[in-house]
Design a protein around this motif. Structure first.
Motif, PDB file in Angstrom:
ATOM      1  N   ASP A 240      19.590 -42.916 -29.130  1.00  0.00           N
ATOM      2  CA  ASP A 240      20.646 -43.256 -30.083  1.00  0.00           C
ATOM      3  C   ASP A 240      20.760 -44.769 -30.210  1.00  0.00           C
ATOM      4  OD1 ASP A 240      22.876 -43.512 -31.648  1.00  0.00           O
ATOM      5  OD2 ASP A 240      24.290 -42.742 -30.147  1.00  0.00           O
ATOM      6  N   GLY A 241      20.394 -45.302 -31.371  1.00  0.00           N
ATOM      7  CA  GLY A 241      20.473 -46.737 -31.597  1.00  0.00           C
ATOM      8  C   GLY A 241      21.585 -47.145 -32.534  1.00  0.00           C
ATOM      9  N   ASN A 242      22.506 -46.240 -32.816  1.00  0.00           N
ATOM     10  CA  ASN A 242      23.602 -46.546 -33.736  1.00  0.00           C
ATOM     11  C   ASN A 242      24.764 -47.202 -32.987  1.00  0.00           C
ATOM     12  OD1 ASN A 242      22.362 -45.340 -36.048  1.00  0.00           O
ATOM     13  ND2 ASN A 242      22.869 -43.330 -35.188  1.00  0.00           N
ATOM     14  N   GLY A 243      25.240 -48.325 -33.511  1.00  0.00           N
ATOM     15  CA  GLY A 243      26.377 -48.993 -32.880  1.00  0.00           C
ATOM     16  C   GLY A 243      26.029 -49.554 -31.520  1.00  0.00           C
ATOM     17  N   PHE A 244      26.999 -49.488 -30.606  1.00  0.00           N
ATOM     18  CA  PHE A 244      26.833 -49.999 -29.246  1.00  0.00           C
ATOM     19  C   PHE A 244      27.060 -48.863 -28.246  1.00  0.00           C
ATOM     20  CE2 PHE A 244      28.359 -54.561 -30.479  1.00  0.00           C
ATOM     21  CZ  PHE A 244      27.166 -54.757 -31.170  1.00  0.00           C
ATOM     22  N   PRO A 245      26.231 -47.830 -28.267  1.00  0.00           N
ATOM     23  CA  PRO A 245      26.527 -46.629 -27.472  1.00  0.00           C
ATOM     24  C   PRO A 245      26.502 -46.842 -25.968  1.00  0.00           C
ATOM     25  CG  PRO A 245      24.307 -46.515 -28.385  1.00  0.00           C
ATOM     26  CD  PRO A 245      24.968 -47.690 -29.027  1.00  0.00           C
ATOM     27  N   ALA A 246      25.751 -47.839 -25.480  1.00  0.00           N
ATOM     28  CA  ALA A 246      25.630 -47.998 -24.030  1.00  0.00           C
ATOM     29  C   ALA A 246      26.953 -48.385 -23.376  1.00  0.00           C
ATOM     30  CB  ALA A 246      24.552 -49.030 -23.702  1.00  0.00           C
ATOM     31  N   TRP A 247      27.873 -48.986 -24.126  1.00  0.00           N
ATOM     32  CA  TRP A 247      29.178 -49.317 -23.552  1.00  0.00           C
ATOM     33  C   TRP A 247      29.984 -48.062 -23.231  1.00  0.00           C
ATOM     34  CZ3 TRP A 247      30.731 -53.824 -21.653  1.00  0.00           C
ATOM     35  CH2 TRP A 247      30.039 -54.978 -22.030  1.00  0.00           C
ATOM     36  N   SER A 248      29.693 -46.979 -23.933  1.00  0.00           N
ATOM     37  CA  SER A 248      30.439 -45.745 -23.661  1.00  0.00           C
ATOM     38  C   SER A 248      29.982 -45.083 -22.370  1.00  0.00           C
ATOM     39  CB  SER A 248      30.288 -44.761 -24.826  1.00  0.00           C
ATOM     40  OG  SER A 248      28.950 -44.295 -24.926  1.00  0.00           O
ATOM     41  N   TYR A 249      28.775 -45.409 -21.880  1.00  0.00           N
ATOM     42  CA  TYR A 249      28.281 -44.751 -20.674  1.00  0.00           C
ATOM     43  C   TYR A 249      29.256 -44.944 -19.508  1.00  0.00           C
ATOM     44  CZ  TYR A 249      23.676 -44.775 -23.040  1.00  0.00           C
ATOM     45  OH  TYR A 249      22.643 -44.618 -23.921  1.00  0.00           O
ATOM     46  N   GLY A 250      29.569 -46.199 -19.226  1.00  0.00           N
ATOM     47  CA  GLY A 250      30.452 -46.472 -18.104  1.00  0.00           C
ATOM     48  C   GLY A 250      31.880 -46.049 -18.374  1.00  0.00           C
ATOM     49  N   HIS A 251      32.405 -46.411 -19.553  1.00  0.00           N
ATOM     50  CA  HIS A 251      33.802 -46.085 -19.853  1.00  0.00           C
ATOM     51  C   HIS A 251      34.036 -44.575 -19.850  1.00  0.00           C
ATOM     52  CE1 HIS A 251      33.981 -50.285 -21.559  1.00  0.00           C
ATOM     53  NE2 HIS A 251      35.120 -50.223 -20.919  1.00  0.00           N
ATOM     54  N   ASP A 252      33.169 -43.830 -20.530  1.00  0.00           N
ATOM     55  CA  ASP A 252      33.329 -42.374 -20.554  1.00  0.00           C
ATOM     56  C   ASP A 252      33.153 -41.781 -19.161  1.00  0.00           C
ATOM     57  OD1 ASP A 252      33.619 -42.624 -23.259  1.00  0.00           O
ATOM     58  OD2 ASP A 252      31.841 -41.464 -23.807  1.00  0.00           O
TER      59      ASP A 252
END
Length: 729
Positions: A240-252
């Motif tokens: 998934d390259g849409n937006g900034f998805p990697a920031w959701s990994y830790g927060h979620d």
């Protein structure tokens, strides 16, 4: 993948020895004052002025600018209607003092000594005067120059809420902290009901959910369950390259990990499994960090002729590692390869102050081109950006495309051929492969000596401290690393609003990391940020984003009220110790690792004596009128109740918070956790009573809460240690 060479290490080294200056707002012309707050609560400023991001002046309804002409004062730039200041203070008035005292310390602008200087000047000084008024009758007597006219100096009296002072031990044993935390959580819950969300940005949303969880209040549980149902439906993809998805990994992951530890809600397990797969595949292998997008999606774009994109950062890596630690604490799969690599990244990158740079330090890496495009190692079956299963051990001929000796970042590459068996290889498309050298650092065998310096952008260190403390099962080397970073965070309170990009991501995670430090250092940290807890609070609900030192902060765009409100609520919730990130006792570790100390049990005779002393203490509070009706949840009550008095024969009278139903119990009717709760109530109402803290510790240990018991024993002081030991014999 490959980041520019940093050429300023010598200059940065010299800055470490610069004098401690008071520098806070990073001003460039009219910036940041000419920016616009995007939250709906503050839209009146933009509607009336067209722009305006100013300092909040506590609960007065005033917004101010600090000027070079009068850096020791606050020049008013906005007055909210229906606020305490409305009709009394006007735009361009200058606040020069309050309650008969002048503001005399000048603010210093800039970024030149980040983390070392603080907010000395009008914000710090006025916060003390506002707190003085809040601790009395709420009358704040502002000394102003109307329209900037010194000759017209006058005093106006504002009525602000008389909510009391912060106690010397805040947020622990502090009525103001108790009220403020619930008020902030109510604000967040109301925001969700109004908008159907906290904010679309993942850092704001996750922090708000965590704040409600951390409060322990029953009234938020339906809302939390509603929100968590959506988390259970989430799925993640490293393509998934849409937006900034990697920031959701830790927060979620942090939200799901904490909620699972509280509830064991199995509906989250599929989402957690999907996230773990993405945490492994999405990690940048050279540094161990994460970019805005997962590593495979970036490499796929490059292979297709697109831009390289952004490099990997430490902050999303730290948050991801906290999530993995929570999964490990819960006994779940925790993306072990990525977890190990992040630990190695922290070990490699940490400085003597406990600071972590913007990105973790890279391991040696090279780009090779295979002579036979179909040769070994073959393309990854998952596609570009993924690990090649064959590795380099059986490779054919290849040439090294990067680094070349002409590149200033060149480092010898003999290791590519000599260490084939241990190198990691990633598919870059076609015949290209990325080879990363395996360079695990040594584990620390003794405690680090923190160098008494603060950490710039200390959220990275705070996340690292938490990640190495939670779920480590007593691993000493991990504790050493956690302690170093926590100590650095605790020295960084003066740089509270320094953090890069999102200032409050550092406010939150740096503060929670600082809470793991030595008590004396953490207490000093709390005093450094006390001004913010006063001045960021608004007159009409919640906290608000204020300008700081970082040139790239985007907080004024995202979550201008919800995010700082959630940050403040989570800092205050440290007193509850309900979540792992706010100090809940650690539960699990890997088999064979050191376990938490087993709770000791009191003999029946000693327990009876303890019960008698507790009833006596509660009766004394009741008969003297000092028993405050604070809400609590007993094992025998379905909802929160308040203890209202102690009657004959030691009967405890309770009344339901909602509905007013009354009930009485003797101590023997209640469970062990109830006894501990009542003992903590006495300690809270008698904060200077060492015996009260010792009694609470005994009840807590007897009921199995050894970590919290240890905290109360510490408060009781060393003279009680020998006595406590004898009680368990």
């Amino acid at each position: 993948m490959i980041r520019p060479f940093r050429a300023f290490s010598f200059v940065l080294g010299l800055l470490a020895f610069a004098p401690a200056l008071s520098v806070a707002v990073n001003e460039k012309g009219d910036w940041p004052w000419n920016l616009k707050l995007h939250g709906w609560h503050d839209r009146a400023i933009a509607e009336d002025l067209g722009t305006g991001w100013f300092m909040n002046v506590g609960p007065t309804g005033l917004r101010a600018r600090i000027t070079h002409e009068h850096p020791e004062f606050l020049t008013i730039k906005y007055v909210f209607k229906k606020s305490p200041a409305a009709g009394l203070v006007n735009i361009d008035d200058i606040v020069v003092g309050a309650n008969g005292k002048r503001l005399t310390v000048a603010h210093t602008f800039g970024r030149g000594s980040r983390g070392r200087g603080g907010w000395e000047g009008p914000m710090l000084d006025l916060s003390k005067l506002i707190e003085d008024s809040q601790g009395k009758d709420g009358k704040l007597e502002l000394i102003i120059w109307p329209g900037g006219n010194k000759a017209g100096e006058k005093t106006v009296t504002l009525q602000i809420p008389a909510i009391g002072r912060f106690s010397p031990t805040w947020p622990f044993d502090c009525p103001r902290s108790d009220k403020l935390m619930i008020g902030l959580c109510d604000f967040l819950a109301d925001e969700y009901k109004r908008a159907g969300k906290f904010e679309s940005q993942v850092h704001t949303h996750s922090s708000a959910v965590l704040a409600l969880m951390a409060s322990g209040e029953d009234k938020y549980k339906p809302l939390i369950r509603q929100v968590m149902a959506d988390y259970g439906k989430k799925r993640y993809s490293s393509n998934d390259g849409n937006g900034f998805p990697a920031w959701s990994y830790g927060h979620d992951g942090i939200v799901m990990g904490e909620y699972y530890l509280l509830t064991k809600d199995k509906s989250l397990l599929s989402a957690i499994e999907s996230l773990n797969e993405c945490l492994v595949a999405g990690q940048e292998p050279e540094s161990g960090g994460y970019s805005h997008k997962p590593f495979p999606s970036i490499q796929q774009r490059i292979a297709a002729g697109g831009p390289k994109g952004y490099g990997a950062m430490a902050m999303p890596g730290g948050l991801a590692m906290v999530a993995m630690s929570l999964f490990r604490e819960a006994g779940l799969d925790h993306a072990a390869p990525a977890y190990k690599r992040l630990h190695e990244a922290y070990l490699t990158s940490v400085t003597p102050s406990g600071a972590i740079d913007y990105g973790f330090k890279d391991w040696d890496h090279a780009v090779i081109v295979l002579a036979d495009p179909k040769g070994s190692p073959k393309n990854a079956k998952e596609g570009v950006g993924y690990l090649c299963a064959e590795g380099l051990a059986g490779s054919g001929d290849y040439k090294i495309e990067w680094p070349t000796k002409a590149d200033p970042r060149f480092r010898p590459t003999e290791w590519v051929g000599k260490e084939k068996a241990t190198n990691h290889v990633y598919d870059m498309g076609g015949a290209k492969r990325l080879v990363v050298r395996n360079m695990p650092p040594d584990e620390p065998k003794k405690a680090y000596q923190q160098n008494d310096q603060p950490c710039d952008h200390f959220g990275r260190s705070g996340a690292g401290a938490l990640a190495h403390s939670i779920g480590n099962g007593g691993n000493e080397s991990w504790n050493h690393l956690s302690d170093l970073m926590a100590a650095g965070c605790a020295k960084s309170g003066k740089g509270l609003l320094d953090g890069h990009a999102s200032t409050h991501i550092h406010v939150l995670w740096g503060s929670l990391g600082a809470a793991l430090a030595d008590e004396k250092d953490f207490r000093a940290y709390l005093e450094d940020i006390r001004w913010w807890m006063i001045m960021a609070q608004t007159h009409d609900g919640g906290f608000v984003i204020m300008p700081g030192r970082d040139y790239a902060s985007t907080d004024h765009v995202y979550g201008t009220r919800n995010y700082p409100t959630a940050c403040a609520a989570l800092i205050l919730s440290l007193k509850e110790k309900r979540l792992q990130i706010t100090g809940a006792p650690r539960r699990n570790g890997d088999p064979g690792e050191a376990a938490a100390p087993k709770p000791r049990r009191l003999s029946p005779g000693n327990l009876t004596l303890l019960h008698e002393s507790l009833i006596t203490a509660l009766a004394e509070l009741s008969h003297s009128g000092q028993l405050k009706p604070l809400p609590m949840t007993l094992s025998k009550s379905a909802s929160k109740v308040r203890l209202t008095g102690v009657g004959s024969a030691g009967k405890l009278a309770f009344v339901a918070v909602e509905g007013g139903m009354q009930e009485s119990f003797v101590l023997a009717d209640l469970g062990e956790s109830d006894h501990a709760l009542l003992a903590r109530l006495v300690a809270r109402l008698r904060p200077a009573d060492q015996e009260a803290h010792a009694r609470a510790g005994l009840y807590l240990e007897h009921s199995g809460e050894t970590a919290l018991a240890k905290e109360y024993y510490r408060r009781a002081g060393p003279e009680f240690s020998a006595k406590l030991e004898r009680l368990f014999e």
